[in-house]
Design an enzyme around this catalytic site. Structure first.
Site, short mmCIF file in Angstrom:
data_model
loop_
_atom_site.label_atom_id
_atom_site.label_comp_id
_atom_site.label_asym_id
_atom_site.label_seq_id
_atom_site.Cartn_x
_atom_site.Cartn_y
_atom_site.Cartn_z
N GLU A 1 0.86 -1.18 0.00
CA GLU A 1 0.00 0.00 0.00
C GLU A 1 0.89 1.23 0.00
O GLU A 1 1.95 1.26 0.65
CB GLU A 1 -0.90 0.02 1.24
N CYS B 1 -6.57 1.05 2.66
CA CYS B 1 -7.50 2.18 2.66
C CYS B 1 -7.32 3.10 1.46
O CYS B 1 -8.21 3.88 1.13
CB CYS B 1 -7.34 2.99 3.94
N ASN C 1 -12.05 -3.12 0.05
CA ASN C 1 -10.94 -3.45 0.94
C ASN C 1 -11.46 -3.90 2.29
O ASN C 1 -11.82 -5.05 2.48
CB ASN C 1 -10.01 -2.23 1.07
N GLU C 2 -11.60 -2.95 3.20
CA GLU C 2 -11.93 -3.31 4.58
C GLU C 2 -13.35 -2.81 4.88
O GLU C 2 -13.56 -2.04 5.79
CB GLU C 2 -10.90 -2.61 5.49
O1 AHR Z 1 -2.36 -1.41 6.70
C1 AHR Z 1 -2.80 -0.16 7.07
C2 AHR Z 1 -4.31 -0.03 6.95
O2 AHR Z 1 -4.94 -0.88 7.84
C3 AHR Z 1 -4.88 -0.42 5.63
O3 AHR Z 1 -4.83 0.62 4.74
C4 AHR Z 1 -6.30 -0.76 5.95
O4 AHR Z 1 -6.82 -1.73 5.09
C5 AHR Z 1 -6.24 -1.19 7.40
O5 AHR Z 1 -7.15 -0.49 8.17
#
Ligand code: AHR
Length: 656
Positions: A47, A242, A373-374
């Site tokens: 990321e 994120c 993603n999350e």
């Molecule tokens: O790894 C850091 C962050 O943690 C990532 O962007 C996200 O997916 C998670 O909340």
């Protein structure tokens, strides 16, 4: 702080039984493979956080090369030398909507020099004898010819490399030259100066070292890629995290903006620029010089499966949580479809053609795509289902990866698991940013996991323990050891765990927002954390199949603080016995090999250990905690082995 740390360490250690000195027997059934270790098992999660891309992996050394940061001259300084004087203007042209700004340098006098200086990302690093490729787009609308002087400087302002460019025309053109540095310095600068009188328009001012990974012009830092390559990852997940979601939808990651000509990739702010007040990074933007084409290429170089994650119509739920109405998802879904075409489509297709024009006629053979993603909640389920229906219909061969929320077993996770069986999901991504003791206590997570037809992908995990002010201190031996114990569970349950990745991957020691991270770097150095070496031991001694490794007839999950798993490499006839001793006591075990015999009475063992759980690696001491290899003797069908206190090891036994 120190007292708190010691208390936590004491607590963690007290989870293990203190009087655990009695000899335990680990019985390994080598001829009973339980599940295949998938080639994708050990991967990496990339990321653009902590200056991972611009200022990090991406080898571009000039910050704000296209003057598109919010403050167009951020990173740049006006400079006059030897009596020079002049003016700088930032102009914006409408014919280039994705890269409108450029700088107009006007030098007023014949004597001296006038222009700009760039500070780089936390300094502009130079290395002795390294060649650098300088380029810029420029045009000369003035009446007189212009000579541009390019100077590399060390941190004291001494010139350590120089070159010049001439023959500018009234059309925008790219101009290139090379410079060599006579010195190594992490905090240099670059000057670009007009000699004498004249005017020059400049854009995309760029400097790359020549030693990029595979020598590519728009390349990556070879030292950082090498660290990743050494892990032999089975997949590369990109671009996050994120960053996929964006703080708001406008700033989500749009892969189409990251491909094609570099000068046409529209820069946006990096969402981590403002995410944490205490770690604000006002000069953090995404130039997309490192974009999806480069990520696919990297995956190919590493012989790893590419695993892109796309936005599913939801911005980060920790921020705005902005949603695309379900009846307006088409452009988002189209982006996902086009991405698959970009990766796999024929050269005759629109996006396959672009891939080919960029230099890769052959498909990238994409097999996975992550939808969101999350994300969590009803809103995610609704959107995922709409995406999955279209993707499945058009590309049934692509594996669909869903999220399961930000934490293991909270209400968001539990809710999603009520829905996942009804959704069309192949792979479920789980995220664990938990305390070290959680990792030790939950090493049996997957032993207890419900088996369904979906496979599990712990796609972001890291033990978050105590730290001090040093950036990489959160990557303590305590955190790595507890992850090592937890990861025995990935191997034991390889029937359902097919992929996993620590997160995040990269961090600049002077520009991080989030820690711990797997690999740290500054402008000239890179080092692996203890967590990196644990990860690397698992991935380089992965084996092909997991076999039972039992203490008293049960999986070794913390009995006397011992955690174990064993894999075999069927083709090469080897066993990889992974053992964690999480206690502060030395522990002796008897290892009994069943179903196959060792070829010799010696074996290789690779040990990681520290008596201080708060130890960590740093720029100054990059190898404080690293694997140490040695030979042990007395290997037979039954042998004794002493586990050092607080240690992780892999015993490699050659089998008949
Ligand atoms: O790894 C850091 C962050 O943690 C990532 O962007 C996200 O997916 C998670 O909340």
């Amino acid at each position: 702080m120190r007292i708190l740390q010691l208390l936590i360490v004491f607590f963690v250690l007290s989870l293990s039984e203190p009087n655990a000195i009695a000899q335990k027997k680990l019985s390994i059934q080598l001829n009973k493979p339980q599940a295949e270790i998938k080639p994708t098992m050990w991967g990496v999660f990339f990321e653009d956080i902590n200056f991972a891309a611009d200022g990090g992996l991406y080898a571009e050394l000039i910050k704000n090369r296209s003057f598109e940061f919010y403050k167009p001259t951020m990173g740049w300084e006006k400079l006059k030398m030897n009596g020079g004087s002049g003016e700088i203007f930032i102009l914006s042209r409408s014919e280039k909507p994705d890269n409108p700004r450029f700088a107009r340098l006007t030098s007023h006098v014949e004597e001296g020099m006038f222009g700009l200086s760039n500070e780089g990302f936390r300094g502009l690093p130079v290395r002795e004898n390294m060649e650098y490729r300088f380029s810029l787009f420029a045009r000369n609308l003035g009446e007189s010819p212009v000579k541009l002087i390019i100077q590399l400087l060390d941190s004291e302002g001494n010139i350590v490399g120089k070159a010049s460019l001439e023959n500018f025309t009234s059309d925008w053109k790219i101009h290139k030259t090379y410079l060599k540095s006579s010195k190594t310095d992490a905090k240099g600068k670059i000057n670009i100066l007009i000699q004498g009188k004249g005017t020059l328009d400049v854009d995309m001012v760029s400097l790359f070292p020549k030693d990029t990974w595979k020598g590519r012009e728009n390349g990556m830092r070879s030292d950082i890629v090498q660290m990743i390559a050494d892990m032999k990852p089975g997949f590369v997940r990109f671009p996050g995290g994120c960053i996929v979601e964006g703080h708001e939808l406008e700033n989500r990651y749009q892969w189409k903006r990251s491909v094609g000509k570099i000068e046409d990739r529209k820069l946006i702010v990096n969402r981590w620029n403002t995410e944490f007040k205490h770690r604000s990074t006002p000069d953090y933007f995404q130039s997309f010089g490192l974009g999806f084409y480069e990520y696919f290429l990297l995956s190919e170089d590493l012989n790893a499966e590419p695993l892109p994650i796309v936005n599913c119509g939801m911005a980060c739920q920790y921020n705005t949580g902005e949603l695309v109405p379900v009846d307006e998802l088409d452009p988002y879904i189209q982006d996902a479809l086009d991405l698959i075409e970009f990766a796999n489509g024929p050269e005759t297709s629109k996006w396959g053609k672009l891939r080919s024009e960029m230099g890769h006629p052959k498909p990238f053979n994409l097999k996975y795509i992550g939808i969101g993603n999350e994300q969590w909640g009803v809103q995610y389920v609704e959107r995922y289902n709409i995406f999955a229906k279209v993707l499945r219909e058009k590309y049934p061969e692509i594996q669909l990866v869903s999220g399961s929320g930000p934490k293991p077993n909270d209400e968001r996770f539990e809710y999603l698991w009520t829905q996942l069986p009804t959704m069309d999901v192949d792979v479920v991504d789980e995220h664990f940013y938990m305390k070290p003791e959680w990792f030790l206590n939950n090493a049996d997570r997957y032993d207890k996991f419900n088996r369904t037809d979906m496979v599990i992908f712990p796609g972001e995990y890291a033990a978050h323990g105590p730290d001090d002010e040093y950036p990489s201190s959160k990557n303590s031996w305590l955190s790595a050891l507890s992850e090592a114990a937890f990861m025995t569970g990935f191997e034991r349950n390889a029937d359902i765990v097919h992929m996993c990745s620590y997160a995040p991957l990269l961090a600049h020691v002077e520009a991080w927002q989030w820690r711990p991270d797997l690999i740290w770097f500054d402008n000239l150095n890179v080092f692996g954390t203890p967590n990196y070496y644990v990860q690397k031991l698992y991935s380089t001694y992965a084996g092909t199949h997991v076999v039972p490794a039992l203490i008293d007839g049960k999986p070794a999950i913390g009995q006397d603080s011992i955690y174990a798993s064993t894999t075999i490499d069927r083709k090469n006839r080897k066993a990889f016995i992974k053992l964690v001793n999480a206690s502060s006591e030395k522990t002796s075990i008897t290892i009994q090999l069943k179903g196959a015999s060792p070829t010799e009475s010696t074996a290789k063992v690779i040990v990681m250990q520290s008596l201080n759980l708060m130890d960590y690696n740093s720029i100054e001491e990059p190898t404080k905690i690293v694997p140490v290899e040695s030979q042990i003797s007395g290997i037979g069908k039954k042998f004794n082995y002493d586990l050092k206190p607080q240690s992780f090891q892999v015993i490699v036994v050659n089998l008949k």
